[in-house]
Design an enzyme around this catalytic site. Structure first.
Site, short mmCIF file in Angstrom:
data_model
loop_
_atom_site.label_atom_id
_atom_site.label_comp_id
_atom_site.label_asym_id
_atom_site.label_seq_id
_atom_site.Cartn_x
_atom_site.Cartn_y
_atom_site.Cartn_z
N HIS A 42 -2.26 1.66 -9.37
CA HIS A 42 -2.38 0.71 -8.35
C HIS A 42 -3.30 -0.59 -9.68
O HIS A 42 -4.19 -0.35 -9.21
CB HIS A 42 -3.83 1.25 -7.59
CG HIS A 42 -3.66 0.48 -6.59
ND1 HIS A 42 -4.06 1.05 -5.11
CD2 HIS A 42 -3.69 -0.95 -6.58
CE1 HIS A 42 -3.81 -0.23 -4.34
NE2 HIS A 42 -4.18 -1.49 -5.45
N ARG A 56 1.17 -0.88 -0.05
CA ARG A 56 -0.17 -0.20 0.15
C ARG A 56 1.21 1.51 -0.02
O ARG A 56 2.32 1.27 0.75
CB ARG A 56 -0.65 0.14 1.43
CG ARG A 56 -1.86 -1.28 1.66
CD ARG A 56 -2.82 -0.66 0.62
NE ARG A 56 -3.75 -1.41 0.15
CZ ARG A 56 -4.26 -2.43 -0.36
NH1 ARG A 56 -3.62 -2.13 -1.75
NH2 ARG A 56 -5.20 -3.44 -0.41
N1 LIG Z 1 -0.76 -3.39 -5.51
C1 LIG Z 1 -2.01 -4.20 -5.86
O1 LIG Z 1 -2.68 -3.76 -7.09
C2 LIG Z 1 -1.51 -4.87 -4.39
C3 LIG Z 1 -2.91 -6.28 -4.83
C4 LIG Z 1 -3.31 -7.01 -3.46
C5 LIG Z 1 -2.67 -6.66 -2.30
N2 LIG Z 1 -2.34 -5.74 -2.18
C6 LIG Z 1 -1.09 -5.95 -0.71
O2 LIG Z 1 -0.96 -6.83 -0.38
C7 LIG Z 1 -0.99 -7.40 0.75
C8 LIG Z 1 -0.47 -8.75 1.00
O3 LIG Z 1 -2.10 -9.12 0.65
P1 LIG Z 1 -1.85 -10.79 1.23
O4 LIG Z 1 -2.79 -11.55 0.73
O5 LIG Z 1 -0.77 -11.71 1.37
O6 LIG Z 1 -2.20 -10.79 3.06
P2 LIG Z 1 -1.42 -11.57 3.89
O7 LIG Z 1 -2.89 -13.18 3.70
O8 LIG Z 1 -2.31 -11.63 5.07
O9 LIG Z 1 -0.81 -11.87 4.97
C9 LIG Z 1 -0.13 -11.05 5.58
C10 LIG Z 1 1.84 -11.07 5.70
O10 LIG Z 1 1.95 -10.23 6.33
C11 LIG Z 1 2.85 -10.74 7.23
N3 LIG Z 1 2.72 -8.96 8.43
C12 LIG Z 1 1.66 -8.28 8.31
N4 LIG Z 1 2.37 -7.89 9.79
C13 LIG Z 1 3.88 -7.92 9.76
C14 LIG Z 1 5.09 -6.93 10.62
N5 LIG Z 1 4.12 -6.50 11.64
N6 LIG Z 1 5.97 -7.20 10.49
C15 LIG Z 1 6.08 -8.70 9.90
N7 LIG Z 1 5.30 -9.67 8.65
C16 LIG Z 1 4.20 -8.52 8.91
C17 LIG Z 1 2.32 -11.12 7.95
O11 LIG Z 1 2.99 -12.52 8.97
P3 LIG Z 1 1.92 -13.86 9.27
O12 LIG Z 1 2.50 -14.90 8.34
O13 LIG Z 1 2.98 -14.11 10.14
O14 LIG Z 1 0.79 -13.23 10.01
C18 LIG Z 1 1.82 -11.81 6.71
O15 LIG Z 1 3.25 -12.92 6.32
C19 LIG Z 1 -2.59 -6.62 1.23
O16 LIG Z 1 -2.52 -6.70 2.55
C20 LIG Z 1 -2.54 -5.45 0.27
O17 LIG Z 1 -1.90 -4.44 1.19
C21 LIG Z 1 -1.87 -4.66 -3.25
#
Ligand SMILES: NC(=O)c1ccc[n+]([C@@H]2O[C@H](COP(=O)([O-])OP(=O)(O)OC[C@H]3O[C@@H](n4cnc5c(N)ncnc54)[C@H](OP(=O)(O)O)[C@@H]3O)[C@@H](O)[C@H]2O)c1
Length: 308
Positions: A271, A223
């Site tokens: 985005h 983000r």
């Molecule tokens: N640009 C775009 O078009 C686009 C599209 C889709 C998504 N995104 C972004 O991608 C993000 C990730 O998606 P996802 O589905 O992979 O999310 P997710 O499955 O919830 O995974 C989040 C990961 O981040 C880690 N994390 C969270 N807080 C942390 C911290 N303080 N320190 C270290 N690690 C931390 C979590 O650790 P744990 O495994 O220990 O819980 C987990 O491994 C979304 O939230 C969104 O912001 C962007």
């Protein structure tokens, strides 16, 4: 027991058809025509107002139509309401494509070749083998793991960082805030795929950049709030960082005078790294409603205390 949809008209058409086919027992309503508010058990939206949330007395689940929930003010969501983010194959496929493209573009020095072409300079550079370029992914969730799996066949030495760590085949894992400096010190290309929370806001900042090796490059597909934009400009202009692929900004769309538009070391996209796919997301959402009805945990259910 009805479902209220508040998103784009085209998605509403596809989802309405999917509900008619796969969940005819769940009446599909489209905001603002909500009918009897007491019927609504499920709401899918990108953003919601406090008034809408508090006008639905029997709401059980709030589904985000995107992969994150940072756009929602969770403090306004009544405590018993479960919050679910979108996890669906279309989103994952898009992110894998974009992150692979961005990594290869940086690895193959396309920012330099873009400039050379603009200057009409034929300027070949030596080709660094993939095993000489270390790639690190921040966030080992659904998307981070899929991106690492896609990058593995190229031969990049891979590392990953998350809150809790764990194991990912072929990837050196670092866990928790204490391990962040060691993780960053070995990333020639850093990909941010974290959710935006109080802990991760501004994580791509001067301090982190200085922990990266000189000449490193970053890809922000998390983000806009993860990146301190002025710190990126300073790190690029000083030469400490060599380039950046940026898909998300603090304020979107970018203002006409945003410095990223014309920076020679930044590739900026609006985005688009990935997008929720209308057809596959409808099926995932209906499967989640069925899980909820069966008393099971839904896929992508958010831990409201952690914020992701
Ligand atoms: N640009 C775009 O078009 C686009 C599209 C889709 C998504 N995104 C972004 O991608 C993000 C990730 O998606 P996802 O589905 O992979 O999310 P997710 O499955 O919830 O995974 C989040 C990961 O981040 C880690 N994390 C969270 N807080 C942390 C911290 N303080 N320190 C270290 N690690 C931390 C979590 O650790 P744990 O495994 O220990 O819980 C987990 O491994 C979304 O939230 C969104 O912001 C962007």
């Amino acid at each position: 027991m009805a479902f209220l949809f508040k998103s784009s008209a085209e998605r509403g058409r596809v989802w309405g058809e999917a509900f008619a086919r796969l969940a005819p027992d769940v009446p599909f309503r489209t905001w603002p025509d909500i009918g009897d508010a007491a019927d609504i058990r499920y709401l899918a939206a990108w953003t919601v107002t406090r008034d809408l949330l508090h006008g639905l007395p029997n709401l059980e689940v709030l589904f985000s139509v995107g992969a994150g929930v940072d756009q929602l003010d969770l403090s306004q969501v009544p405590a018993p309401v479960k919050v679910v983010r979108m996890m669906e194959p279309g989103l994952t496929d898009g992110m894998v494509q974009y992150a692979t493209f961005a990594t290869l573009a940086l690895h193959r020095e396309m920012l330099d070749y873009r400039q050379a072409q603009a200057d009409h300079r034929w300027a070949p550079r030596p080709l660094l083998p993939a095993d000489g370029r270390r790639v690190g992914v921040m966030g080992l969730g659904n998307l981070g793991k899929a991106v690492l799996a896609a990058l593995r066949p190229f031969g990049f030495p891979l590392r990953g960082w998350s809150r809790s760590g764990g194991t990912v085949e072929g990837v050196e894992i670092f866990a928790g805030a204490d391990a962040l400096p060691a993780f960053l010190s070995g990333c020639d290309i850093l990909i941010c795929l974290l959710p935006l929370t109080g802990d991760t806001r501004g994580i791509l900042c001067r301090k982190s950049f200085h922990l990266l090796p000189r000449g490193a490059a970053i890809i922000n597909v998390g983000r806009g709030g993860h990146l301190v934009e002025a710190d990126l400009l300073a790190a690029l202009d000083s030469g400490h960082l060599s380039g950046a692929v940026i898909d998300v900004l603090n304020t979107e769309p970018a203002a006409a005078d945003h410095p990223f538009w014309s920076h020679p070391r930044i590739l900026l996209t609006p985005h688009v790294a990935s997008q929720t796919r209308d057809d596959s997301s409808a099926e995932v959402l209906i499967a989640n409603i069925r899980r909820h009805q069966a008393g099971q945990t839904m896929q992508g259910q958010v831990d409201r205390t952690r914020g992701y």
